[in-house]
Design a protein around this motif. Structure first.
Motif, PDB file in Angstrom:
ATOM      1  N   GLN A   1       1.350   9.479  -5.629  1.00  0.00           N
ATOM      2  CA  GLN A   1       1.864  10.817  -5.357  1.00  0.00           C
ATOM      3  C   GLN A   1       2.785  11.293  -6.467  1.00  0.00           C
ATOM      4  O   GLN A   1       2.727  12.453  -6.885  1.00  0.00           O
ATOM      5  N   GLU A   2       3.644  10.398  -6.962  1.00  0.00           N
ATOM      6  CA  GLU A   2       4.531  10.760  -8.065  1.00  0.00           C
ATOM      7  C   GLU A   2       3.731  11.081  -9.323  1.00  0.00           C
ATOM      8  O   GLU A   2       4.034  12.032 -10.036  1.00  0.00           O
ATOM      9  N   LEU A   3       2.694  10.279  -9.585  1.00  0.00           N
ATOM     10  CA  LEU A   3       1.856  10.522 -10.750  1.00  0.00           C
ATOM     11  C   LEU A   3       1.137  11.858 -10.632  1.00  0.00           C
ATOM     12  O   LEU A   3       1.078  12.639 -11.594  1.00  0.00           O
ATOM     13  N   ARG A   4       0.614  12.150  -9.447  1.00  0.00           N
ATOM     14  CA  ARG A   4      -0.066  13.422  -9.216  1.00  0.00           C
ATOM     15  C   ARG A   4       0.906  14.587  -9.387  1.00  0.00           C
ATOM     16  O   ARG A   4       0.579  15.610 -10.006  1.00  0.00           O
TER      17      ARG A   4
ATOM     18  N   LYS B   1       0.832  -1.209   0.000  1.00  0.00           N
ATOM     19  CA  LYS B   1       0.000   0.000   0.000  1.00  0.00           C
ATOM     20  C   LYS B   1       0.865   1.257   0.000  1.00  0.00           C
ATOM     21  O   LYS B   1       0.527   2.251  -0.637  1.00  0.00           O
ATOM     22  N   LEU B   2       1.985   1.207   0.716  1.00  0.00           N
ATOM     23  CA  LEU B   2       2.894   2.349   0.739  1.00  0.00           C
ATOM     24  C   LEU B   2       3.500   2.590  -0.644  1.00  0.00           C
ATOM     25  O   LEU B   2       3.590   3.735  -1.090  1.00  0.00           O
ATOM     26  N   ARG B   3       3.882   1.520  -1.340  1.00  0.00           N
ATOM     27  CA  ARG B   3       4.407   1.665  -2.698  1.00  0.00           C
ATOM     28  C   ARG B   3       3.346   2.246  -3.633  1.00  0.00           C
ATOM     29  O   ARG B   3       3.652   3.109  -4.462  1.00  0.00           O
ATOM     30  N   GLU B   4       2.102   1.780  -3.510  1.00  0.00           N
ATOM     31  CA  GLU B   4       1.022   2.323  -4.342  1.00  0.00           C
ATOM     32  C   GLU B   4       0.792   3.801  -4.046  1.00  0.00           C
ATOM     33  O   GLU B   4       0.585   4.604  -4.965  1.00  0.00           O
ATOM     34  N   LEU B   5       0.835   4.172  -2.769  1.00  0.00           N
ATOM     35  CA  LEU B   5       0.634   5.575  -2.393  1.00  0.00           C
ATOM     36  C   LEU B   5       1.752   6.447  -2.949  1.00  0.00           C
ATOM     37  O   LEU B   5       1.498   7.535  -3.478  1.00  0.00           O
ATOM     38  N   LYS B   6       2.996   5.978  -2.865  1.00  0.00           N
ATOM     39  CA  LYS B   6       4.117   6.733  -3.420  1.00  0.00           C
ATOM     40  C   LYS B   6       3.978   6.877  -4.925  1.00  0.00           C
ATOM     41  O   LYS B   6       4.253   7.939  -5.482  1.00  0.00           O
TER      42      LYS B   6
END
Length: 83
Positions: A45-48, A37-42
């Motif tokens: 965030q990078e995509l945003r 989940k942390l990797r998905e959140l990062k």
């Protein structure tokens, strides 16, 4: 981290079936899920951040710079014609 000699002594003392510890087996399932989940959140965030930079740079700054160049050259041409 364990020393290499200590690890070799442990493997030598186990006989025919050496003890193999993988990092994944040491982590609990919850830790693996939280890490995913942390990797998905990062990633999100990078995509945003990439989208925000795209909008600011390509949609706002470049057209504003082009409009400024056209305005400055038009003003210069106007002064040159009427001057």
């Amino acid at each position: 981290m364990t020393d290499r000699t200590d690890l070799s002594k442990i493997i030598a003392s186990t006989g025919d079936n050496p003890l193999i510890l993988s990092p994944e087996s040491l982590q609990s399932q919850e830790d693996v899920e939280l890490e995913r989940k942390l990797r998905e959140l990062k990633f999100k965030q990078e995509l945003r951040k990439d989208w925000i930079l795209f909008i600011v740079r390509d949609v706002v700054i470049f057209p504003a710079a082009i409009l400024f160049i056209f305005a400055a050259s038009g003003y210069s041409l106007f002064l040159h014609i009427h001057g």
